[in-house]
Design an enzyme around this catalytic site. Sequence first.
Site, PDB file in Angstrom:
ATOM      1  N   PHE A  37     -41.938 -35.990  60.942  1.00  0.00           N
ATOM      2  CA  PHE A  37     -42.613 -36.859  61.889  1.00  0.00           C
ATOM      3  C   PHE A  37     -42.416 -38.317  61.515  1.00  0.00           C
ATOM      4  O   PHE A  37     -41.876 -38.653  60.465  1.00  0.00           O
ATOM      5  CB  PHE A  37     -44.101 -36.516  61.961  1.00  0.00           C
ATOM      6  CG  PHE A  37     -44.891 -36.873  60.724  1.00  0.00           C
ATOM      7  CD1 PHE A  37     -45.641 -38.044  60.676  1.00  0.00           C
ATOM      8  CD2 PHE A  37     -44.908 -36.042  59.615  1.00  0.00           C
ATOM      9  CE1 PHE A  37     -46.378 -38.377  59.551  1.00  0.00           C
ATOM     10  CE2 PHE A  37     -45.648 -36.361  58.489  1.00  0.00           C
ATOM     11  CZ  PHE A  37     -46.384 -37.537  58.452  1.00  0.00           C
ATOM     12  N   SER A  64     -34.828 -37.231  57.854  1.00  0.00           N
ATOM     13  CA  SER A  64     -35.764 -36.205  57.398  1.00  0.00           C
ATOM     14  C   SER A  64     -35.349 -34.841  57.932  1.00  0.00           C
ATOM     15  O   SER A  64     -35.353 -33.842  57.196  1.00  0.00           O
ATOM     16  CB  SER A  64     -37.189 -36.535  57.870  1.00  0.00           C
ATOM     17  OG  SER A  64     -37.709 -37.674  57.222  1.00  0.00           O
ATOM     18  N   ILE A 158     -38.662 -37.238  52.249  1.00  0.00           N
ATOM     19  CA  ILE A 158     -38.690 -36.505  53.513  1.00  0.00           C
ATOM     20  C   ILE A 158     -40.096 -36.653  54.089  1.00  0.00           C
ATOM     21  O   ILE A 158     -41.079 -36.268  53.451  1.00  0.00           O
ATOM     22  CB  ILE A 158     -38.370 -35.015  53.311  1.00  0.00           C
ATOM     23  CG1 ILE A 158     -37.009 -34.836  52.642  1.00  0.00           C
ATOM     24  CG2 ILE A 158     -38.411 -34.280  54.647  1.00  0.00           C
ATOM     25  CD1 ILE A 158     -36.710 -33.399  52.252  1.00  0.00           C
ATOM     26  N   LYS A 159     -40.198 -37.221  55.273  1.00  0.00           N
ATOM     27  CA  LYS A 159     -41.517 -37.379  55.900  1.00  0.00           C
ATOM     28  C   LYS A 159     -41.841 -36.075  56.627  1.00  0.00           C
ATOM     29  O   LYS A 159     -41.638 -35.942  57.838  1.00  0.00           O
ATOM     30  CB  LYS A 159     -41.510 -38.585  56.838  1.00  0.00           C
ATOM     31  CG  LYS A 159     -42.896 -39.094  57.213  1.00  0.00           C
ATOM     32  CD  LYS A 159     -42.796 -40.427  57.937  1.00  0.00           C
ATOM     33  CE  LYS A 159     -44.140 -40.911  58.439  1.00  0.00           C
ATOM     34  NZ  LYS A 159     -45.066 -41.260  57.347  1.00  0.00           N
ATOM     35  N   ALA A 160     -42.297 -35.098  55.855  1.00  0.00           N
ATOM     36  CA  ALA A 160     -42.490 -33.736  56.343  1.00  0.00           C
ATOM     37  C   ALA A 160     -43.970 -33.417  56.487  1.00  0.00           C
ATOM     38  O   ALA A 160     -44.797 -33.839  55.670  1.00  0.00           O
ATOM     39  CB  ALA A 160     -41.838 -32.746  55.383  1.00  0.00           C
TER      40      ALA A 160
END
Length: 304
Positions: A37, A64, A158-160
């Site tokens: 996101f 990401s 990683i914008k997870a």
Amino acid sequence: MALPEVEYIWKNGELIPWADATTHVLSHSLHYGSAVFEGLRCYDCADGSAVFRMQDHYERLHRSGKMVFMDIPYTVDELCDATCELIRENGLKSCYIRPLAYRGYGVMGVNPTEAPIDVIIAAWSWDSYLGEDALENGIDVCISSWRQRSANSTPPGIKAGGAYFNSAMANMEATMNGYSEAILLNEDGKVCEGSGENLFVYANGKLTTPPLSDGLLEGITRDSVITIARELGYTVEEASLVRTQLYTAEEAFFTGSAAELTPIGSVDRRVIGKPGPVTKAIQDAFFKAMRGEDPAHKDWLTYL
């Protein structure tokens, strides 16, 4: 915070009514956090509404996705166009924007690669993430007992979605103990970031922010603030910090799309004080850039 509903959400290529933006309870991302996101803002500028560094945010979303084998089925340009359309159709002048690419319904089990990929973009009116008073007077924060996840477990780069449960644990701990936000250390005891923000410390004539190698998200607002601070003549370094440097800081602040530039007034009850001259100068220049009042950074804005 209750979300202020608007008329539309963009999902998989079309605008749909807010109430119809649903997903199945057996969607993979709901069970395993298999989502990436972004968070970005649109500002009501003198020349019209404009999204701050939109291209950069969607490029990071694609990075990401690549790192978790999620082939996002829309280009950066398509996502930018969809975002502008969404804001216009909802009649928003300024807003927070949340794009999300997630593994949907179809398979169960840890391996997500066979699950379909759904993409949504939502936007709503959202004032300062940590409160308007926070921007003026600063907030009280604490060092969390929860450590930042390792770069070799779920990489902070990683914008997870699933990775942010770690941030939720830190934030819940902080707020339940009477603080506004938490600061996480990494497994080596070095300072990383807030639960959803990057961090800067001013001391001994220089501004310091932890390096990416210490386990933090490569923040777009962080990058903007580094650029602005150097333009203002401040020395900025990316260097490791330990918690005692927070306790003795002359000034400190968080940065992020939601938090914008929020001063820190104390850490673990060690008082830093009201926002100082460096914080105020950078904050003022930062908001001028975001609102289209700085000709040098017009390229950071995408007008609707």
